[in-house]
Design a protein around this motif. Structure first.
Motif, mmCIF file in Angstrom:
data_model
loop_
_atom_site.group_PDB
_atom_site.id
_atom_site.type_symbol
_atom_site.label_atom_id
_atom_site.label_comp_id
_atom_site.label_asym_id
_atom_site.label_seq_id
_atom_site.Cartn_x
_atom_site.Cartn_y
_atom_site.Cartn_z
ATOM 1 N N GLU A 24 -0.100 0.767 13.254
ATOM 2 C CA GLU A 24 1.245 1.310 13.020
ATOM 3 C C GLU A 24 1.365 1.888 11.615
ATOM 4 O O GLU A 24 2.010 2.924 11.416
ATOM 5 N N PHE A 25 0.763 1.239 10.638
ATOM 6 C CA PHE A 25 0.771 1.769 9.273
ATOM 7 C C PHE A 25 0.125 3.148 9.255
ATOM 8 O O PHE A 25 0.683 4.099 8.715
ATOM 9 N N ASN A 26 -1.051 3.261 9.859
ATOM 10 C CA ASN A 26 -1.764 4.542 9.886
ATOM 11 C C ASN A 26 -0.970 5.612 10.627
ATOM 12 O O ASN A 26 -0.982 6.783 10.236
ATOM 13 N N GLN A 58 1.391 9.518 6.467
ATOM 14 C CA GLN A 58 0.572 10.731 6.488
ATOM 15 C C GLN A 58 -0.432 10.783 5.342
ATOM 16 O O GLN A 58 -1.493 11.379 5.481
ATOM 17 N N ARG A 59 -0.106 10.170 4.208
ATOM 18 C CA ARG A 59 -0.941 10.293 3.014
ATOM 19 C C ARG A 59 -1.589 8.969 2.598
ATOM 20 O O ARG A 59 -2.159 8.863 1.529
ATOM 21 N N ARG A 60 -1.499 7.968 3.450
ATOM 22 C CA ARG A 60 -2.125 6.664 3.193
ATOM 23 C C ARG A 60 -2.756 6.203 4.507
ATOM 24 O O ARG A 60 -2.119 6.236 5.551
ATOM 25 N N ARG A 61 -3.994 5.775 4.462
ATOM 26 C CA ARG A 61 -4.690 5.343 5.672
ATOM 27 C C ARG A 61 -5.551 4.115 5.374
ATOM 28 O O ARG A 61 -6.160 4.017 4.302
ATOM 29 N N ILE A 62 -5.630 3.241 6.350
ATOM 30 C CA ILE A 62 -6.500 2.070 6.273
ATOM 31 C C ILE A 62 -7.643 2.298 7.255
ATOM 32 O O ILE A 62 -7.406 2.614 8.417
ATOM 33 N N ASP A 122 -2.620 10.577 -1.523
ATOM 34 C CA ASP A 122 -1.725 11.282 -2.436
ATOM 35 C C ASP A 122 -1.906 10.827 -3.893
ATOM 36 O O ASP A 122 -1.160 11.235 -4.774
ATOM 37 N N HIS A 123 -2.905 10.020 -4.153
ATOM 38 C CA HIS A 123 -3.192 9.584 -5.520
ATOM 39 C C HIS A 123 -3.771 10.775 -6.284
ATOM 40 O O HIS A 123 -4.652 11.475 -5.776
ATOM 41 N N LEU A 158 0.813 -1.218 0.000
ATOM 42 C CA LEU A 158 0.000 0.000 0.000
ATOM 43 C C LEU A 158 0.849 1.272 0.000
ATOM 44 O O LEU A 158 0.309 2.369 -0.052
ATOM 45 N N LYS A 159 2.169 1.112 0.039
ATOM 46 C CA LYS A 159 3.088 2.251 -0.056
ATOM 47 C C LYS A 159 3.649 2.393 -1.467
ATOM 48 O O LYS A 159 4.492 3.252 -1.718
ATOM 49 N N ALA A 160 3.189 1.565 -2.387
ATOM 50 C CA ALA A 160 3.685 1.602 -3.763
ATOM 51 C C ALA A 160 3.349 2.933 -4.428
ATOM 52 O O ALA A 160 2.508 3.702 -3.946
ATOM 53 N N ASP A 161 3.998 3.188 -5.533
ATOM 54 C CA ASP A 161 3.729 4.372 -6.332
ATOM 55 C C ASP A 161 2.234 4.446 -6.635
ATOM 56 O O ASP A 161 1.608 3.420 -6.943
ATOM 57 N N PRO A 162 1.625 5.633 -6.558
ATOM 58 C CA PRO A 162 0.192 5.750 -6.832
ATOM 59 C C PRO A 162 -0.228 5.187 -8.189
ATOM 60 O O PRO A 162 -1.368 4.745 -8.341
ATOM 61 N N ALA A 163 0.668 5.156 -9.158
ATOM 62 C CA ALA A 163 0.336 4.600 -10.472
ATOM 63 C C ALA A 163 0.033 3.103 -10.390
ATOM 64 O O ALA A 163 -0.614 2.549 -11.281
#
Length: 140
Positions: free
Chosen positions: A81-83, A87-91, A121-122, A46-51
């Motif tokens: 911990e991920f959340n 800052q720009r990705r949330r589950i 951030d997408h 889930l941290k991959a490039d938005p593309a």
């Protein structure tokens, strides 16, 4: 599935390999990892490039319900911990999902295990998706 490929190995090795292959944008991930130690590296997808991701990725977490699961262990701790670190990705749970599934599924456990990864951030995150109806403003 005609173009599916099974990548076998430790999660911390297979997730980077999967991302490096630049797959089609990811829309769904099923996390059935049982343990905190395997969920943390799996969430790296889930941290991959938005593309490589849709603006919102449906996620299923198999091991989060029951008397042995808590916010301080397993998949729930990995999500927290991920959340906290992103800052720009949330589950997030899909609040009210049970009201959008067939009545026969209202009480099904899978409904409580289904979450959404918001890729804030997408570049298309704020595009209208047609799901939210906005009332018409009558200026007359």
């Amino acid at each position: 599935l005609r173009r599916a490929e099974l990548i076998i190995g430790p999660v911390e090795e297979t997730v980077p390999l999967f991302i490096a292959r630049t797959p089609a944008p990811l829309a769904f991930v099923s996390f059935d990892l049982d343990l905190y130690s395997s969920t943390v590296p799996a969430l790296e997808v889930l941290k991959a490039d938005p593309a490589l991701l849709l603006p919102r990725v449906h996620c299923f977490f198999d091991d989060i319900l029951g008397f042995t699961y808590a916010p301080h262990n397993g998949e729930r701790l990995a999500m927290a911990e991920f959340n906290a670190s992103e800052q720009r990705r949330r589950i997030s749970p899909i609040f009210g999902l049970r009201h959008y599934v067939p009545a026969s599924e209202f009480r099904s456990a899978w409904v409580l295990k289904t979450y959404m990864a918001h890729i804030l951030d997408h570049p298309r995150y704020c595009d209208r998706d047609g799901l939210v109806r906005r009332p018409r403003m009558d200026l007359a």
